[in-house]
Structures are given as structure tokens and as C-alpha cells.
Write a protein that holds these residues in place. Structure first.
Motif, PDB file in Angstrom:
ATOM      1  N   ARG A  39       0.824  -1.313   0.138  1.00 41.52           N
ATOM      2  CA  ARG A  39      -0.002  -0.007   0.058  1.00 41.52           C
ATOM      3  C   ARG A  39       0.967   1.425  -0.078  1.00 41.52           C
ATOM      4  O   ARG A  39       0.543   2.085  -0.638  1.00 41.52           O
ATOM      5  CB  ARG A  39      -1.007  -0.106   1.157  1.00 41.52           C
ATOM      6  CG  ARG A  39      -1.988  -1.205   0.856  1.00 41.52           C
ATOM      7  CD  ARG A  39      -2.844  -1.244   2.094  1.00 41.52           C
ATOM      8  NE  ARG A  39      -3.826   0.005   2.179  1.00 41.52           N
ATOM      9  CZ  ARG A  39      -4.373   0.819   2.964  1.00 41.52           C
ATOM     10  NH1 ARG A  39      -3.965   0.159   4.455  1.00 41.52           N
ATOM     11  NH2 ARG A  39      -5.026   1.932   3.052  1.00 41.52           N
ATOM     12  N   VAL A  51      -6.424  -1.597  -1.789  1.00 40.79           N
ATOM     13  CA  VAL A  51      -7.292  -2.296  -0.695  1.00 40.79           C
ATOM     14  C   VAL A  51      -6.680  -3.838  -0.697  1.00 40.79           C
ATOM     15  O   VAL A  51      -7.015  -4.104  -1.849  1.00 40.79           O
ATOM     16  CB  VAL A  51      -8.619  -1.870  -0.669  1.00 40.79           C
ATOM     17  CG1 VAL A  51      -9.366  -2.813   0.494  1.00 40.79           C
ATOM     18  CG2 VAL A  51      -8.959  -0.429  -0.628  1.00 40.79           C
ATOM     19  N   GLY A  91      -7.294  -7.641   1.176  1.00 38.35           N
ATOM     20  CA  GLY A  91      -7.722  -8.328   2.415  1.00 38.35           C
ATOM     21  C   GLY A  91      -7.007  -9.953   2.272  1.00 38.35           C
ATOM     22  O   GLY A  91      -7.036 -10.431   0.978  1.00 38.35           O
ATOM     23  N   ASN A 136      -7.355  -7.462   7.745  1.00 42.17           N
ATOM     24  CA  ASN A 136      -8.129  -6.536   6.893  1.00 42.17           C
ATOM     25  C   ASN A 136      -9.585  -7.605   6.299  1.00 42.17           C
ATOM     26  O   ASN A 136     -10.100  -7.394   5.215  1.00 42.17           O
ATOM     27  CB  ASN A 136      -7.778  -5.938   5.611  1.00 42.17           C
ATOM     28  CG  ASN A 136      -6.406  -5.131   6.012  1.00 42.17           C
ATOM     29  OD1 ASN A 136      -6.728  -4.398   7.139  1.00 42.17           O
ATOM     30  ND2 ASN A 136      -5.622  -4.708   5.284  1.00 42.17           N
ATOM     31  N   GLN A 141     -12.442  -7.435   7.275  1.00 45.55           N
ATOM     32  CA  GLN A 141     -14.000  -6.824   7.085  1.00 45.55           C
ATOM     33  C   GLN A 141     -14.043  -5.791   6.062  1.00 45.55           C
ATOM     34  O   GLN A 141     -14.860  -5.044   5.801  1.00 45.55           O
ATOM     35  CB  GLN A 141     -13.902  -5.958   8.455  1.00 45.55           C
ATOM     36  CG  GLN A 141     -13.912  -6.848   9.571  1.00 45.55           C
ATOM     37  CD  GLN A 141     -15.334  -7.994   9.517  1.00 45.55           C
ATOM     38  OE1 GLN A 141     -16.158  -7.960   9.062  1.00 45.55           O
ATOM     39  NE2 GLN A 141     -14.721  -9.266  10.119  1.00 45.55           N
ATOM     40  N   SER A 142     -12.895  -5.604   5.232  1.00 49.01           N
ATOM     41  CA  SER A 142     -12.781  -4.731   3.993  1.00 49.01           C
ATOM     42  C   SER A 142     -13.866  -5.336   2.755  1.00 49.01           C
ATOM     43  O   SER A 142     -13.796  -6.478   2.497  1.00 49.01           O
ATOM     44  CB  SER A 142     -11.532  -4.592   3.258  1.00 49.01           C
ATOM     45  OG  SER A 142     -10.464  -4.238   4.340  1.00 49.01           O
TER      46      SER A 142
END
Length: 72
Positions: free
Chosen positions: A15, A22, A24, A39, A41-42
């Protein structure tokens, strides 16, 4: 815990360098019935997750027949 920290660090580096926006990751050890998510819950477009069952199928086929991965 060490692996989870290494995965999180790799995501942070990607990143920071602009290689990813993004990310996950879900990892499961089927032999020990352990898992972790980074991540998790992304939100992601469901279409981008279509490759997951395809990859799992290919990996299962390669596990059952190791020569599978050598075919072109």
C-alpha cells in the motif's frame, strides 16, 4: 501470530509503495484448523472473489496429481 504480522507488513508495504490499494487476506491451516484474516472486514466486489474457488480447485487437482502443475 508471526505469519499474520508478516502478511500485514507485506500489505502495508504494498500500500505504501502504491502497488495495492485495498488488500484483504484470509489464511487457513486445514491440518491444524487454525485461521487468520488481515483486513477481513474490508468490502470487495464479489466478482473479484471469483478466482478464489477456481484457485482452490486447481490447487486440489495439483495436490491429487502433482504432474498437473507441469502441464501446459
Amino acid at each position: 501470530a508471526n505469519i499474520k504480522a508478516r502478511v500485514a507488513e507485506a500489505i502495508d508495504q504494498a500500500r505504501a509503495s502504491g502497488d495495492a490499494d485495498v488488500v484483504g487476506v484470509y489464511v487457513r491451516d486445514f491440518q491444524r484448523s487454525e485461521w487468520f484474516a488481515v483486513n477481513g472486514q474490508s468490502p470487495f466486489d464479489p466478482g473479484s472473489l471469483l478466482k478464489v474457488p477456481v484457485a482452490l480447485t486447481v490447487l486440489k487437482m495439483a495436490e491429487a496429481d502433482p504432474s498437473f502443475a507441469q502441464r501446459s
